[in-house]
Write a protein that holds these residues in place. Structure first.
Motif, PDB file in Angstrom:
ATOM      1  N   GLY B  54       0.828  -1.201   0.000  1.00 48.60           N
ATOM      2  CA  GLY B  54       0.000   0.000   0.000  1.00 48.60           C
ATOM      3  C   GLY B  54       0.865   1.254   0.000  1.00 48.60           C
ATOM      4  O   GLY B  54       0.488   2.296  -0.514  1.00 48.60           O
ATOM      5  N   TYR B  55       2.025   1.144   0.595  1.00 48.55           N
ATOM      6  CA  TYR B  55       2.998   2.249   0.613  1.00 48.55           C
ATOM      7  C   TYR B  55       4.352   1.713   0.155  1.00 48.55           C
ATOM      8  O   TYR B  55       5.260   1.534   0.952  1.00 48.55           O
ATOM      9  N   PHE B 201      -0.275   8.624 -10.433  1.00 53.35           N
ATOM     10  CA  PHE B 201      -0.967   8.004  -9.292  1.00 53.35           C
ATOM     11  C   PHE B 201      -2.458   8.371  -9.295  1.00 53.35           C
ATOM     12  O   PHE B 201      -3.233   7.796  -8.545  1.00 53.35           O
ATOM     13  N   PRO B 203      -6.120   9.267  -8.886  1.00 57.91           N
ATOM     14  CA  PRO B 203      -6.973   9.527  -7.731  1.00 57.91           C
ATOM     15  C   PRO B 203      -6.379   9.036  -6.409  1.00 57.91           C
ATOM     16  O   PRO B 203      -6.953   9.285  -5.365  1.00 57.91           O
ATOM     17  N   GLN B 204      -5.255   8.349  -6.472  1.00 54.86           N
ATOM     18  CA  GLN B 204      -4.659   7.898  -5.215  1.00 54.86           C
ATOM     19  C   GLN B 204      -4.013   9.046  -4.452  1.00 54.86           C
ATOM     20  O   GLN B 204      -3.691   8.919  -3.274  1.00 54.86           O
ATOM     21  N   TYR B 339      -1.023  10.509  -0.299  1.00 54.68           N
ATOM     22  CA  TYR B 339      -1.130   9.250  -1.036  1.00 54.68           C
ATOM     23  C   TYR B 339      -1.986   8.260  -0.248  1.00 54.68           C
ATOM     24  O   TYR B 339      -1.723   7.998   0.924  1.00 54.68           O
ATOM     25  N   THR B 341      -3.934   4.572  -1.036  1.00 56.27           N
ATOM     26  CA  THR B 341      -4.191   3.560  -2.040  1.00 56.27           C
ATOM     27  C   THR B 341      -5.371   2.679  -1.669  1.00 56.27           C
ATOM     28  O   THR B 341      -5.655   1.691  -2.314  1.00 56.27           O
ATOM     29  N   TRP B 345      -4.235   0.154   4.614  1.00 55.01           N
ATOM     30  CA  TRP B 345      -2.781   0.263   4.490  1.00 55.01           C
ATOM     31  C   TRP B 345      -2.254   1.352   5.407  1.00 55.01           C
ATOM     32  O   TRP B 345      -2.844   2.423   5.496  1.00 55.01           O
TER      33      TRP B 345
END
Ligand code: SF4
Ligand code: SF4
Ligand code: SF4
Lengths: 336, 393
Positions: B54-55, B201, B203-204, B339, B341, B345
């Motif tokens: 996720g990161y 990236f 819409p994240q 950020y 996702t 996460w």
């Protein structure tokens, strides 16, 4: 103060290109579905949650088992999510008593998580070394470990959070579903679809899958119908009741469309499949890059200007001609 | 031409002891970094970091690469002022600025090596066979690598001077103008691309931060950070080594910085307004609070440097700190906080990640101290600084 103004003015030359770029950016044409695109249709109303596809996917892709709190001891492969070891999982939604299939209240529903094989994939746009590529014919989004440098830009970029990385090894790689492309030469197809007992996961050309979606949507929910099983256009079929679908087909427009399409009896928001913009971020990013770096014309022009100025000001020995500039700091006028 | 003579004749190693309690502490921090990296290379990235799918990018990318290189913008901003705009009086700060940049970029490059999973294949980036021209990261990687080489070349005269290689030095001088020019072009390219990198990236990235103006915002704030870095480095060096402060020059640089921060805020708020995101910044959540802290930090130098008081060393030092921290926070927020996702996460840097990042900063400071003691980087002591006319032409 002139110093500041001059510096800003000089920088404006370079920055001007950048500022102008987003405004004048000629959007690069949105990518379209290849004619012979292959994909999957996952119909959540048909899925019985047997997880046969998870096992088949592991086996045909040589992926290791994963032991989580779901299993008891290290006996059963029990992935909770896709990961460096798992390319495909079925996830369940559950509410209240959880008794009624495909109902949002007091019900449950299944969804599949695996690569969506985007028409305009973010992972392909992101990858600096062409390790992620989209097959021009089938549209399958492939991964080449031999090219990959493990930067994980694809992991960060994919809006479906699909590519996964193996953080637990010094020789890591990316894992993602490649639509079982390695089975195509053997005349086989996606293992998850092949083993699916109800045809919930169905393999085939995307054009045909879309027709099948239309057919299913036209049926009266509850009436018996014949579903293709395994791959579309085959002889294998399954009898079942027609589903009651939500209006949206997930993957139809999401970030420019995908080759894996989902039908569901419950809202996709509940299945962790949030709405996404219809424009592919890849096309926005690439349009911008192309506008700035269009054949390197702007950067080279800027470089030329810089070089001329630097040469004039740094010429060894020669007296730097100070045309409009007095030799002192007089131009800094207002400064104390 | 005195412009050249000014640099070459007037810089000298400051000498003195390299090992002091302070440098010893720095060395220990560097050793800790080496230990953590040892574990990373034997057991994998997950063994020392909190990175996850996720990161997948954390502190090492956001701080070591994105922020480290932005602070390294000191090199190109000062080179630009001195050589492109022909402000010869900035000569005394060219070398320390280039040195700061060189360390900033070398560290950014080094951190990429251990952040990238399959580092042994990193050369792929430079091979046409693999190159993926649509990738923003491709542009960033090639450009940063090229610029690091250019920085070495720009700094080379200092080394040649040290070892009395007059001939080579003369030859290099003839070509130096080209490296200076390309050394301004490359950072404008990759520093803006470090912003563009977030666009894919989609819409994240929270809509407050996700914008096509990212490259402009990153470039403008980078230049501010570079100028701030020169000012901080100049002030600290002067204080620590009891040398005269290049007060007038630094004050002027910060005036430029003041203008840039104003432009940054103008672009940022105009962009938010155009995209209809102004209401979003008044919601109360972590990201908006950070947004306002950033805004306050960006606005501080604008206010502090107004009027004549702006040339006071204390004022412009605080303004520089504020400007640098604003740029740092903006980058951390854009890369890590904005950020998202999807649910489930989490990321906060691990001890190992912190040790590595702190170790890298320690290595930079240590390298800087050693370099100014043994190489002719800083202006010779005792020269007069009051007659700018003799310094230009
Ligand atoms: S779902 Fe993600 S990994 Fe799959 S093609 Fe799309 S962007 Fe790439
Ligand atoms: S991790 Fe590998 S596949 Fe993903 S973007 Fe980086 S190089 Fe490409
Ligand atoms: S297509 Fe193949 S790799 Fe992809 S989810 Fe199905 S079985 Fe797994």
């Amino acid at each position: 103060m002139l110093t500041r103004r001059k510096l800003l003015k000089g920088l404006a030359g370079g920055a001007g290109v950048l500022v102008a770029a987003p405004i004048t950016a000629e959007a690069r044409a949105a990518k379209t579905l290849p004619d012979k695109a292959l994909g999957l249709l996952f119909d959540g109303t048909l899925c019985i949650g047997c997880r046969a596809c998870i096992a088949a996917c592991k086996e045909s892709n040589g992926m290791p088992p994963e032991f989580t709190e779901l299993g008891i001891g290290d006996y059963w492969d029990s992935p909770l999510d896709i990961s460096g070891k798992t390319l495909n999982v079925i996830k369940a939604y559950r509410d209240g008593t959880g008794l009624n299939k495909d109902q949002e209240k007091d019900g449950f529903a299944f969804t599949k998580v695996s690569c969506m094989h985007c028409v305009d994939p973010s992972c392909v746009s992101a990858c600096p070394v062409s390790a992620m590529t989209k097959d021009p014919e089938t549209g399958i989004v492939r991964y080449s470990v031999d090219a990959c440098i493990g930067c994980r830009y694809c992991v960060a970029a994919c809006p479906f959070n699909v590519p996964r990385f193996t953080y637990d090894t010094p020789i890591p790689k990316i894992s993602k579903c490649q639509l079982c492309q390695h089975r195509l030469p053997e005349g086989k197809y996606a293992a998850c679809a092949e083993v699916c007992p109800t045809g919930a996961t169905l393999y085939g050309p995307v054009i045909d899958l879309k027709k099948e979606i239309e057919r299913r949507r036209a049926l009266t929910p509850g009436t018996q119908t014949t579903y293709p099983r395994g791959k579309i256009g085959g002889t294998d079929t399954y009898q079942g009741p027609a589903g009651h679908y939500v209006a949206r087909t997930y993957g139809e427009t999401e970030i420019g469309g995908t080759q894996v399409l989902h039908l569901s009896g419950v809202s996709f928001d509940l299945l962790n499949k949030p709405p996404l913009p219809t424009v592919a971020p890849a096309s926005i990013s690439e349009s911008l890059q192309h506008a700035v770096y269009n054949n390197l014309i702007a950067p080279l022009g800027f470089l030329g200007t810089l070089a001329v100025l630097a040469w004039r000001h740094m010429r060894p020995k020669a007296e730097v001609a100070p045309p409009a500039k007095p030799p002192t700091d007089a131009d800094d006028g207002g400064a104390p | 031409m005195t412009t050249k003579a000014a640099t070459h004749d007037e810089a000298a190693p400051i000498g003195g002891r390299i090992w002091t309690p302070f440098t010893a502490v720095l060395a220990v921090l560097v050793i800790l970094l080496v230990v953590v990296l040892g574990v990373r290379f034997v057991r994998g990235i997950g063994a020392v970091t909190n990175l996850n799918d996720g990161y997948p990018w954390g502190l090492w990318i956001a701080w070591d690469v994105v922020i480290g290189s932005a602070l390294g913008a000191s090199g190109f901003t000062v080179a630009f002022t001195t050589y492109i705009l022909n402000r010869g009086k900035y000569h005394p700060i060219v070398r320390p600025a280039l040195l700061t940049a060189l360390f900033g970029y070398a560290m950014a490059g080094a951190s990429v090596v251990f952040d990238v999973g399959r580092y042994w294949d990193m050369w792929h980036v430079f091979m046409p066979r693999y190159a993926q021209l649509n990738s923003v990261l491709f542009e960033v990687a090639v450009c940063i690598a090229a610029y690091t080489v250019v920085l070495f070349i720009e700094f080379l005269p200092v080394v040649l001077e040290k070892f009395g290689m007059a001939k080579a030095h003369q030859k290099l001088d003839k070509a130096l103008f080209f490296f200076i020019a390309i050394g301004v072009l490359l950072p404008t390219m990759h520093q803006s691309s470090l912003g563009s990198m977030l666009i894919v990236f989609g819409p994240q990235i929270d809509p407050i931060y996700q914008t096509k103006a990212l490259p402009v915002l990153f470039l403008v704030s980078t230049i501010g950070m570079g100028l701030a870095a020169v000012t901080i480095e100049g002030s600290v060096t002067a204080l620590a080594l009891r040398r005269p402060l290049e007060r007038e020059l630094l004050a002027k640089l910060m005036k430029v910085g003041q203008g840039l921060t104003a432009i940054f805020l103008l672009v940022r708020f105009t962009d938010l307004a155009v995209r209809g995101q102004l209401p979003a910044i008044f919601e109360i959540r972590t990201l908006t609070i950070l947004f306002w802290i950033e805004t306050a930090l960006f606005a501080t130098p604008i206010v502090l440097l107004l009027g004549k008081g702006g040339t006071q060393p204390r004022r412009f030092f605080i303004a520089a700190m504020s400007m640098a921290i604003a740029g740092i926070l903006y980058r951390l927020d854009a890369y890590l906080v904005a950020y998202d996702t999807g649910a489930g996460w989490h990321y906060f840097p691990s001890m190992g990640e912190l040790v590595v990042t702190i170790g890298l900063v320690a290595a930079e400071i240590l390298g800087f101290i050693i370099a100014i003691r043994v190489l002719p980087v800083l202006p010779k002591m005792g020269r007069t600084r009051t007659a700018p006319a003799t310094e230009t032409h």
